[in-house]
Design a protein around this motif. Sequence first.
Motif, PDB file in Angstrom:
ATOM      1  N   ASP A 286       0.850  -1.182   0.000  1.00 12.05           N
ATOM      2  CA  ASP A 286       0.000   0.000   0.000  1.00 12.05           C
ATOM      3  C   ASP A 286       0.893   1.242   0.000  1.00 12.05           C
ATOM      4  O   ASP A 286       1.056   1.900   1.005  1.00 12.05           O
ATOM      5  CB  ASP A 286      -0.880  -0.048   1.259  1.00 12.05           C
ATOM      6  N   ASP A 287       1.519   1.522  -1.132  1.00  8.02           N
ATOM      7  CA  ASP A 287       2.461   2.639  -1.163  1.00  8.02           C
ATOM      8  C   ASP A 287       2.166   3.590  -2.318  1.00  8.02           C
ATOM      9  O   ASP A 287       1.128   3.496  -2.971  1.00  8.02           O
ATOM     10  CB  ASP A 287       3.903   2.116  -1.271  1.00  8.02           C
TER      11      ASP A 287
ATOM     12  N   GLU B 267      -0.708   3.873  -5.445  1.00  5.26           N
ATOM     13  CA  GLU B 267      -1.506   5.064  -5.694  1.00  5.26           C
ATOM     14  C   GLU B 267      -1.397   5.466  -7.167  1.00  5.26           C
ATOM     15  O   GLU B 267      -2.393   5.762  -7.824  1.00  5.26           O
ATOM     16  CB  GLU B 267      -0.942   6.187  -4.829  1.00  5.26           C
ATOM     17  N   LEU B 268      -0.145   5.417  -7.657  1.00  4.54           N
ATOM     18  CA  LEU B 268       0.116   5.817  -9.039  1.00  4.54           C
ATOM     19  C   LEU B 268      -0.619   4.886 -10.013  1.00  4.54           C
ATOM     20  O   LEU B 268      -1.281   5.354 -10.949  1.00  4.54           O
ATOM     21  CB  LEU B 268       1.629   5.755  -9.296  1.00  4.54           C
ATOM     22  N   THR B 269      -0.546   3.570  -9.757  1.00  4.81           N
ATOM     23  CA  THR B 269      -1.218   2.647 -10.669  1.00  4.81           C
ATOM     24  C   THR B 269      -2.734   2.803 -10.573  1.00  4.81           C
ATOM     25  O   THR B 269      -3.424   2.730 -11.585  1.00  4.81           O
ATOM     26  CB  THR B 269      -0.825   1.174 -10.389  1.00  4.81           C
ATOM     27  N   THR B 270      -3.227   3.062  -9.341  1.00  9.41           N
ATOM     28  CA  THR B 270      -4.674   3.268  -9.202  1.00  9.41           C
ATOM     29  C   THR B 270      -5.098   4.487 -10.018  1.00  9.41           C
ATOM     30  O   THR B 270      -6.087   4.439 -10.755  1.00  9.41           O
ATOM     31  CB  THR B 270      -5.055   3.476  -7.720  1.00  9.41           C
ATOM     32  N   ILE B 271      -4.327   5.573  -9.873  1.00  8.57           N
ATOM     33  CA  ILE B 271      -4.661   6.790 -10.615  1.00  8.57           C
ATOM     34  C   ILE B 271      -4.603   6.515 -12.119  1.00  8.57           C
ATOM     35  O   ILE B 271      -5.488   6.902 -12.877  1.00  8.57           O
ATOM     36  CB  ILE B 271      -3.699   7.949 -10.241  1.00  8.57           C
ATOM     37  N   PHE B 272      -3.553   5.786 -12.526  1.00  9.87           N
ATOM     38  CA  PHE B 272      -3.402   5.479 -13.948  1.00  9.87           C
ATOM     39  C   PHE B 272      -4.620   4.677 -14.439  1.00  9.87           C
ATOM     40  O   PHE B 272      -5.213   4.992 -15.467  1.00  9.87           O
ATOM     41  CB  PHE B 272      -2.114   4.676 -14.184  1.00  9.87           C
TER      42      PHE B 272
END
Length: 467
Positions: A221-222, A226-231
């Motif tokens: 959970d880092d 977050e970046l992949t979720t946003i992507f």
Amino acid sequence: MKRLIHSFQSISLKWRLTLSTSLLMFLTFIIFSFAEYEILYNWLLGQEREAVSKTRDEVAAYYQQINRPFQNTNVRDMENLLLKLNDKHQLIRILDINHNIVISVSNDFPGQLSTAKYPSRDGIEQFQYEGDLYLVAWEHVNSRSFQGTVEVVRNLKSFEDLINIILMIIFGFALATILISIVSGLIISRQYINPIKGLNQAIMRVKEEGFQTRVTETQHDDEFRELTTIFNEMMERVEETFQQQKQFVEDASHELRTPIAVIDGHIALLKRWGKNDPDVLEESLSVCKSEIGRLQKLVLELLELTRSETIENAEITPIPIVEVVEQITKTFAILHPDFTITFNNKTEDKVQTLISKHHLEQIILILLDNAVKYSPYEKRIDVLIQKESDKVFVKIIDQGLGISEVEKNKIFNRFYRVDKARSREQGGVGLGLSIAKRIVEKYKGDIAVNSSENSGSTFIVNFPISK
Ligand SMILES: Nc1ncnc2c1ncn2[C@@H]1O[C@H](COP(=O)(O)OP(=O)(O)OP(=O)(O)O)[C@@H](O)[C@H]1O
Ligand SMILES: [Mg+2]
């Protein structure tokens, strides 16, 4: 230096991370090792100096307190005593006033040392001789029976050996640190680079395969997660928009095709029969005219829809909403004398809202137009304005066909019509509500519908009140 920095920046992120972490670890190790070495070196040397001066002091004390005259006969006894006092790798010499050696005893002492000329003060000194390191301590004795110098020379070979071993150990550890730091640097950087690589590959796949591609989310959970979720969310939106655009183009071309096909059919009819048959001529011309009218409306609405996407609120000033809605309702009522259209204001007239007058009229007209079109039996429409906290609500209530629960969410979509045939008959293309919704949302308002089948509909628009 600049070139070095430039070439460092041009290598891959993985190696940059590895090299910088290794360098950092290595430097830390070297600094600590150096400090440790310095402390150890000085401490060990201190020990050696202490040992040398201790022997010197003992021997000197002995010569100070001899009260018998210094004779050759007791030299042997003295040698035996000095041997007992001596340490390993150490030489003790007793020199007379002219610096001639009187007694010399040594214990495993390598090398031959000539007599040195010593300064008048007592002292201890470090010197190098034939590649070896020595410590020498001397003391002048001036007693009744003896005048001369006590000299203790210590070969620092074992000290040097120890220091060399320590240096070797430090060097070995430094090598191990480099290796460990490179390997751990690689592992750590791989840990960080892999998600970036995944993202990279996903972006490449998007380029090759299309918008449906997603990146697999990491377990941790880092920030990478977050970046992949946003992507992924971004790709979802892009895909959705792309699908909507595609659907829009398909729907628009379909809508355009129908009137064109009708016109085409009638022109063919006219060509074959119409010239001689006034009835066919009359009918075909009127169909063509109405279809061209529909095309014009469609094109105008499409334009309107595009314009509503790019509303700029910057230059808009607040307008008296009650006045504008009342005016447009009255004008509309004149055009539909078969309908009973009422206007009911439940607010003070001063309510102002930030919207362009033209857009507000357009929204009300779209809703009134629908109310008329979809009320075939009971021809009554009520327009109501009311205020609730910081919002103003405009309600357009009809007693028409109503809308089922399933359809309610869809009617705001472009080209969506509940009853295609009926709507088409009424000249509808299915864009009115989607235009209204877009405009309302651009002005931070909202539009909703309350309705059930066969019991009329209430369309409610609300806008923030401007102070
Ligand atoms: N007041 C209403 N009562 C019942 N059904 C309605 C009402 N308003 C809209 N609808 C339904 O919602 C559909 C979408 O309305 P919308 O205004 O977007 O399109 P349209 O009226 O068919 O065409 P257009 O307004 O572009 O000429 C309509 O086709 C109709 O079926
Ligand atoms: Mg409509």
